[in-house]
Design a protein around this motif. Structure first.
Motif, PDB file in Angstrom:
ATOM      1  N   ASP A  59      -3.181   3.787  -5.471  1.00  0.00           N
ATOM      2  CA  ASP A  59      -4.015   4.188  -4.343  1.00  0.00           C
ATOM      3  C   ASP A  59      -5.313   3.390  -4.254  1.00  0.00           C
ATOM      4  O   ASP A  59      -5.893   3.262  -3.172  1.00  0.00           O
ATOM      5  CB  ASP A  59      -4.340   5.684  -4.422  1.00  0.00           C
ATOM      6  N   ASP A  60      -5.781   2.837  -5.384  1.00  0.00           N
ATOM      7  CA  ASP A  60      -7.004   2.036  -5.368  1.00  0.00           C
ATOM      8  C   ASP A  60      -6.700   0.551  -5.199  1.00  0.00           C
ATOM      9  O   ASP A  60      -7.553  -0.297  -5.403  1.00  0.00           O
ATOM     10  CB  ASP A  60      -7.818   2.270  -6.641  1.00  0.00           C
ATOM     11  N   GLN A  61      -5.473   0.213  -4.823  1.00  0.00           N
ATOM     12  CA  GLN A  61      -4.982  -1.153  -4.598  1.00  0.00           C
ATOM     13  C   GLN A  61      -4.820  -1.962  -5.885  1.00  0.00           C
ATOM     14  O   GLN A  61      -4.628  -3.171  -5.842  1.00  0.00           O
ATOM     15  CB  GLN A  61      -5.879  -1.924  -3.621  1.00  0.00           C
ATOM     16  N   MET A  80       9.595   5.808  -1.407  1.00  0.00           N
ATOM     17  CA  MET A  80       8.763   6.272  -2.511  1.00  0.00           C
ATOM     18  C   MET A  80       8.668   7.796  -2.553  1.00  0.00           C
ATOM     19  O   MET A  80       8.661   8.461  -1.518  1.00  0.00           O
ATOM     20  CB  MET A  80       7.358   5.680  -2.397  1.00  0.00           C
ATOM     21  N   LYS A  81       8.578   8.320  -3.747  1.00  0.00           N
ATOM     22  CA  LYS A  81       8.470   9.766  -3.959  1.00  0.00           C
ATOM     23  C   LYS A  81       7.236  10.335  -3.273  1.00  0.00           C
ATOM     24  O   LYS A  81       7.226  11.493  -2.867  1.00  0.00           O
ATOM     25  CB  LYS A  81       8.420  10.046  -5.474  1.00  0.00           C
ATOM     26  N   ASN A  82       6.206   9.521  -3.130  1.00  0.00           N
ATOM     27  CA  ASN A  82       4.961   9.964  -2.511  1.00  0.00           C
ATOM     28  C   ASN A  82       4.964   9.820  -0.990  1.00  0.00           C
ATOM     29  O   ASN A  82       3.986  10.164  -0.323  1.00  0.00           O
ATOM     30  CB  ASN A  82       3.770   9.177  -3.073  1.00  0.00           C
ATOM     31  N   ALA A  83       6.058   9.321  -0.412  1.00  0.00           N
ATOM     32  CA  ALA A  83       6.138   9.142   1.043  1.00  0.00           C
ATOM     33  C   ALA A  83       6.280  10.495   1.746  1.00  0.00           C
ATOM     34  O   ALA A  83       6.771  11.460   1.154  1.00  0.00           O
ATOM     35  CB  ALA A  83       7.325   8.249   1.389  1.00  0.00           C
ATOM     36  N   ASN A 108       0.828  -1.206   0.000  1.00  0.00           N
ATOM     37  CA  ASN A 108       0.000   0.000   0.000  1.00  0.00           C
ATOM     38  C   ASN A 108       0.864   1.258   0.000  1.00  0.00           C
ATOM     39  O   ASN A 108       1.741   1.435   0.843  1.00  0.00           O
ATOM     40  CB  ASN A 108      -0.914   0.016   1.231  1.00  0.00           C
ATOM     41  N   GLY A 109       0.640   2.119  -0.994  1.00  0.00           N
ATOM     42  CA  GLY A 109       1.407   3.347  -1.118  1.00  0.00           C
ATOM     43  C   GLY A 109       2.776   3.152  -1.737  1.00  0.00           C
ATOM     44  O   GLY A 109       3.529   4.111  -1.890  1.00  0.00           O
TER      45      GLY A 109
END
Length: 271
Positions: free
Chosen positions: A17-19, A236-239, A11-12
């Motif tokens: 994001d929608d799995q 991750m860049k989104n972390a 996850n993430g």
């Protein structure tokens, strides 16, 4: 030193994001890794039953799965490590620890080998959200009535409260159980020897892989020990910014952009 084992959070991280995930790219990447004798391990706080369903179309004997925050390790769909709570640990939690002030009014789920269990009376909104991640979620009159073998205990918290709850629980439980911030407003309690890092270390020992030969991907607090242990810890860049500072590098792409698979393909190109 060449990479021999890649462990990725889901996850993430690997998952959108929608799995969902890029199944075509995943299948191609796994085939290339297998050809080069590089192990791929999926590591998650989710139940194995949920992961087995999620990855049903791409499961191969070569793919390792760490479930329930390290409480279970599966190879070729077979359980090879079981870090379930003992009956005495579970009994002490439901009879004594459950009464800790920090857990009063908390929404708790016991994650077991056969299903998941929460007490009757939880808000329907929370039940609906939990059913997306917990297999066979059952509402019971009391957690003391559960007889299933329990892998982990999940506690839902309000946004921003997880870190404090982890600290409070780890002090109160004094090493009998260990709390991990699993992200998304969930704190998981597992046995002291269980976690994503110990699980990867267990597999690395079986496969004769050294720390510097491991690449790990993650985006949350429960990924940090593994990210710091691995020779190449990729955040991750989104972390969140504080998590990004814990690894060796930050991915060029987010989870929505298939950042894990694209980074692994760069590694494959250099094998």
């Amino acid at each position: 030193m060449a990479i021999k084992l890649i462990a990725t959070d889901l996850n993430g991280t690997l998952l959108h994001d929608d799995q969902s995930f890029n199944q075509t790219m995943f299948t191609e990447t796994l085939a290339e890794l297998t050809k080069h004798n590089v192990k791929l391990v999926l590591s998650s706080g989710n139940q194995f039953a949920h992961l087995r369903e999620l990855f049903a179309d791409v499961l191969t004997p070569e793919l390792g799965i760490i479930a329930e925050n390290g409480a279970s390790i599966y190879l070729d769909k077979q359980l090879v490590f079981d870090g379930s709570l003992t009956s005495s640990q579970l009994q002490q939690f439901v009879e004594t620890d459950r009464l800790l002030p920090c857990l009063q009014g908390a929404y708790i789920i016991l994650t077991g080998a056969k299903g998941s269990y929460t007490e009757i009376g939880a808000p329907q909104q929370l039940i609906d959200a939990a059913e997306k991640f917990y297999d066979n979620l059952q509402q019971v009159s009391s957690l003391q009535s559960v007889t299933d073998k329990i892998k982990k205990i999940s506690v839902s918290v309000l946004p921003g409260q997880a870190a404090q709850l982890v600290q409070t629980l780890n002090t109160a439980l004094a090493g009998r159980l260990v709390a991990h911030d699993s992200g998304y407003g969930v704190v998981d309690l597992v046995t002291a020897s269980v976690g994503k890092l110990p699980a990867v270390q267990w597999l690395a020992k079986q496969w004769h892989v050294q720390a510097e030969e491991i690449m790990a991907f993650g985006d949350g607090a429960n990924d940090v020990p593994l990210l710091q242990f691995a020779g190449q810890g990729v955040v991750m860049k989104n972390a969140p910014a504080d998590i990004q500072r814990t690894g060796n590098s930050v991915s060029q792409w987010t989870n929505q952009e298939d950042g894990v698979l694209k980074t692994i393909q760069q590694v494959i190109a250099n094998l």
